[in-house]
Design a protein around this motif. Structure first.
Motif, PDB file in Angstrom:
ATOM      1  N   THR A 313       0.852  -1.198   0.000  1.00  0.00           N
ATOM      2  CA  THR A 313       0.000   0.000   0.000  1.00  0.00           C
ATOM      3  C   THR A 313       0.885   1.245   0.000  1.00  0.00           C
ATOM      4  OG1 THR A 313      -1.634  -1.231   1.265  1.00  0.00           O
ATOM      5  CG2 THR A 313      -1.905   1.149   1.214  1.00  0.00           C
ATOM      6  N   GLU A 314       1.886   1.222   0.863  1.00  0.00           N
ATOM      7  CA  GLU A 314       2.799   2.363   0.973  1.00  0.00           C
ATOM      8  C   GLU A 314       3.556   2.593  -0.333  1.00  0.00           C
ATOM      9  OE1 GLU A 314       4.689   2.195   4.998  1.00  0.00           O
ATOM     10  OE2 GLU A 314       6.461   2.596   3.752  1.00  0.00           O
ATOM     11  N   GLU A 317       1.450   3.946  -3.280  1.00  0.00           N
ATOM     12  CA  GLU A 317       1.114   5.368  -3.163  1.00  0.00           C
ATOM     13  C   GLU A 317       2.204   6.257  -3.757  1.00  0.00           C
ATOM     14  OE1 GLU A 317      -0.025   5.463   0.931  1.00  0.00           O
ATOM     15  OE2 GLU A 317      -2.080   4.848   0.439  1.00  0.00           O
ATOM     16  N   GLU A 318       3.374   5.675  -4.011  1.00  0.00           N
ATOM     17  CA  GLU A 318       4.453   6.451  -4.665  1.00  0.00           C
ATOM     18  C   GLU A 318       4.211   6.623  -6.164  1.00  0.00           C
ATOM     19  OE1 GLU A 318       8.198   4.454  -4.028  1.00  0.00           O
ATOM     20  OE2 GLU A 318       7.722   4.183  -1.901  1.00  0.00           O
ATOM     21  N   ARG A 323      -4.618   5.511  -7.746  1.00  0.00           N
ATOM     22  CA  ARG A 323      -5.597   5.566  -6.655  1.00  0.00           C
ATOM     23  C   ARG A 323      -6.027   4.157  -6.287  1.00  0.00           C
ATOM     24  NH1 ARG A 323     -11.361   6.431  -6.440  1.00  0.00           N
ATOM     25  NH2 ARG A 323     -11.467   6.563  -8.705  1.00  0.00           N
ATOM     26  N   ASP A 327     -10.041   0.925   1.280  1.00  0.00           N
ATOM     27  CA  ASP A 327      -9.018   1.015   2.330  1.00  0.00           C
ATOM     28  C   ASP A 327      -9.657   0.755   3.686  1.00  0.00           C
ATOM     29  OD1 ASP A 327     -10.408   3.348   2.411  1.00  0.00           O
ATOM     30  OD2 ASP A 327      -8.671   4.661   2.600  1.00  0.00           O
ATOM     31  N   PHE A 337      -6.659  -0.944  -7.974  1.00  0.00           N
ATOM     32  CA  PHE A 337      -6.277   0.446  -8.212  1.00  0.00           C
ATOM     33  C   PHE A 337      -6.596   0.874  -9.631  1.00  0.00           C
ATOM     34  CE2 PHE A 337      -2.521  -0.719 -10.614  1.00  0.00           C
ATOM     35  CZ  PHE A 337      -2.138  -1.940 -10.067  1.00  0.00           C
TER      36      PHE A 337
END
Ligand code: PMP
Length: 406
Positions: A313-314, A317-318, A323, A327, A337
């Protein structure tokens, strides 16, 4: 104890293969999981040395095959906390399990004007059989809402439970968003009102400990092929007294006690629901998959996958313009996504060129896609054989994709 993932990976032959000249990065376990060597060996050994039809022969091969087959039933019962092996009905997959209930329990218990409550996040396998039943019986379907993060609105669900509600059927874990539903809580809301519950456990059993006795549901369905076993083996768990009260599903050999042209009496549960020759070798392989998972430990699997979900997830997000849909705080290792400029199918195709297998589409959850305001998503789904390396490769390839479609 934590998992030795490098050792585990070596036990799955396909994970050593290459796709498009790259090492395979398999991120589609929610569609179907890969198989460890012990499962493949159990099936080929059964065919090579032990194969015969079950429940029929008086000869040694057949009686040994029967013992093996029934031993898997007992292992499945223990694995999911069923009170009795007779509560385990072997079917081909979760879809067949749900259809079995709709065609048997449903035909006898759903009357004109009755209501069946589903949720917005259901897989088509837990929508269409109920719709077909409702249209045959003159009943209607009610749908409990979810919020924007993909969490079930329990108040809405409770509001829908009225005097005409006969069944609540819902996913334990959403295949498209990863949301884990509070099964015991939902079952208790239904049970207080005398409403029957069916849980679609297709995405739960492979990833977390499941105990049907604690969940207290009437029916629980799942597929062996998502539990690292072969395709063709699935399970319907039902409370014994419910199964015993239900009419049979398919008619034929193996599900009878006696037959004449005037009348037939049916076998006891679960044989009553298992007409014809089943996929014997797949059931044997399924048993090996359960042994394998028990050895790793479902708690350890769940903890490892949760760590990997947080990492993925982390990292995702980069990716610029990405999107994530869904969550929920209680979430399985499924990452759905969308990317600003690329259609999910294009993402899937670009990733495929890098040897990365993800799913793109509506994930057999079209009403959910509509609710989330997208026609489709790309979905990476993780299992205990995935690593941070797999996630890093996914993220690198997605960054490349964004540049292609910029
Ligand atoms: N329910 C859920 C939540 C699923 O994810 C799936 C498979 N994608 C199914 C049901 C149907 O499983 P099968 O195709 O094995 O019957």
């Amino acid at each position: 104890m934590s998992l030795d993932v490098e050792k585990i990976r070596a036990e799955f032959p396909i994970l050593a293969s290459e796709m498009r000249g790259r090492p395979l990065t398999y991120l589609d376990s929610a569609a179907s999981a890969q198989k460890p060597r012990v499962v493949i060996d159990a099936m080929s050994d059964f065919y090579a040395a032990h194969y015969a039809n079950i429940h029929r022969g008086v000869y040694q091969l057949s009686s040994e095959a029967t013992v093996e087959y029934e031993a898997v039933r007992a292992r499945v019962a223990r694995f999911i906390g069923a009170r009795d092996p007779r509560e385990i009905v072997f079917v081909r997959n979760a879809t067949e399990a749900i259809n079995l209930v709709a065609r048997t329990w449903g035909e006898e218990n759903i009357a004109p004007g009755d209501e069946i409550v589903l949720t917005m996040m259901e897989h088509h396998a837990n929508i269409v059989p109920w719709q077909m039943l409702a249209s045959r019986r003159g009943a209607s379907i009610r749908v409990a809402e979810i919020d924007d993060s993909g969490v079930l609105d329990l108040d809405d669900l409770e509001r829908l439970l009225g005097p005409r509600t006969k069944l609540v059927a819902f996913a334990h874990v959403s295949n498209a968003l990863g949301t884990i539903n509070p099964v015991a809580e939902i079952v208790s809301l239904a049970r207080e009102r005398g409403i029957v519950t069916l849980v679609d456990g297709a995405q739960a059993v492979p990833h977390q400990p499941v105990d049907v006795a604690t969940l207290d549901c009437d029916f629980y369905a799942f597929s062996g092929h998502k539990v690292f076993g072969p395709s063709g083996a699935g399970v319907l768990h039902g409370r014994l007294e419910r199964l015993e009260a239900m009419p049979p599903f398919l008619g034929g050999g193996d599900m009878i006690e006696s037959v004449s042209f005037e009348d037939t009496t049916f076998a006891q549960v679960p044989q009553k629901f298992e007409a014809g020759t089943p996929d014997i070798a797949s059931i044997i392989g399924f048993g090996a998959a359960i042994d394998y998972l028990e050895e790793l430990g479902m708690n350890e699997i769940s903890a490892y996958e949760h760590g990997l979900l947080l990492y993925a997830t982390e990292r995702l997000e980069e990716v610029p313009g990405l999107r994530i849909l869904g969550d929920a705080k209680e979430k399985a290792a499924v990452l759905s996504f969308v990317l600003d400029d690329a259609h999910p199918h294009d993402i899937g195709t670009v990733l495929d060129a890098e040897g990365i297998a993800i799913r793109a589409g509506h994930h057999c959850a079209q009403p959910l896609m509509k609710r989330m305001g997208v026609p489709a998503t790309a979905r990476a789904s993780l299992a205990f054989y995935n690593t941070r390396d797999d996630v890093d490769r996914l993220v690198d390839a997605l960054i490349k994709t964004t540049k292609l479609f910029a």
